[in-house]
Design an enzyme around this catalytic site. Structure first.
Site, mmCIF file in Angstrom:
data_model
loop_
_atom_site.group_PDB
_atom_site.id
_atom_site.type_symbol
_atom_site.label_atom_id
_atom_site.label_comp_id
_atom_site.label_asym_id
_atom_site.label_seq_id
_atom_site.Cartn_x
_atom_site.Cartn_y
_atom_site.Cartn_z
ATOM 1 N N SER A 62 -20.008 -0.944 10.758
ATOM 2 C CA SER A 62 -20.437 -0.269 9.536
ATOM 3 C C SER A 62 -19.925 -1.050 8.344
ATOM 4 O O SER A 62 -18.858 -1.660 8.409
ATOM 5 C CB SER A 62 -19.879 1.151 9.486
ATOM 6 O OG SER A 62 -20.167 1.758 8.237
ATOM 7 N N TYR A 75 -12.801 6.966 9.585
ATOM 8 C CA TYR A 75 -14.022 6.311 10.056
ATOM 9 C C TYR A 75 -14.016 4.834 9.658
ATOM 10 O O TYR A 75 -14.287 3.956 10.477
ATOM 11 C CB TYR A 75 -15.238 7.031 9.484
ATOM 12 C CG TYR A 75 -16.565 6.456 9.895
ATOM 13 C CD1 TYR A 75 -17.118 6.751 11.130
ATOM 14 C CD2 TYR A 75 -17.278 5.620 9.042
ATOM 15 C CE1 TYR A 75 -18.348 6.239 11.512
ATOM 16 C CE2 TYR A 75 -18.508 5.108 9.403
ATOM 17 C CZ TYR A 75 -19.039 5.412 10.634
ATOM 18 O OH TYR A 75 -20.251 4.901 11.003
#
Length: 125
Positions: A62, A75
């Site tokens: 990501s 995250y």
């Protein structure tokens, strides 16, 4: 396995909730790490045992793992770990002819990021 081997593994599992830093608990961070990091490692290890030269692993990273995100602390941390794992595993497996790459969604372009939730409009980088 009907054909006796795995040609491609796409590691695409993630856990993402958006608590504030003060509200993050060790249990929450552990769940994020177990889902995002442990799964990537375990499935990669199992797949490599069944791969021949020419095989490929694609991990889902990501942009938050590279650029960070103020609202996705745990995250972002785990996705950064996936990027580091991908680079390390790629150098480890190159001699076996197995390619390892990461797909990297960027903030604003991924419908899972907080700014995109409830919006049909995609952002720009």
């Amino acid at each position: 396995m009907a054909f006796g081997r795995i040609n491609v593994l796409v590691n695409n599992a993630a856990f993402q909730v958006h608590p504030t830093f003060a509200d993050l608990t060790p249990e929450h961070v552990d769940q994020t790490a177990k889902t995002n990091l442990d799964g990537c490692f375990s499935f990669g290890q199992a797949a490599v045992a069944q791969m021949n030269r020419g095989g490929a692993i694609v991990n889902t990273g990501s942009g938050t793992g590279i650029l960070s995100n103020k609202d996705l602390l745990d995250y972002s941390m785990t996705k950064g770990g996936i990027h580091a794992f991908t680079r390390s595993l790629a150098t480890h497996l190159v001699s076996q002819g197995i390619r390892v790459n990461a797909r990297c969604a960027w903030p604003g372009l991924d419908p899972l990021t907080p700014e995109q939730q409830g919006s049909s409009r995609r952002g720009e980088i």
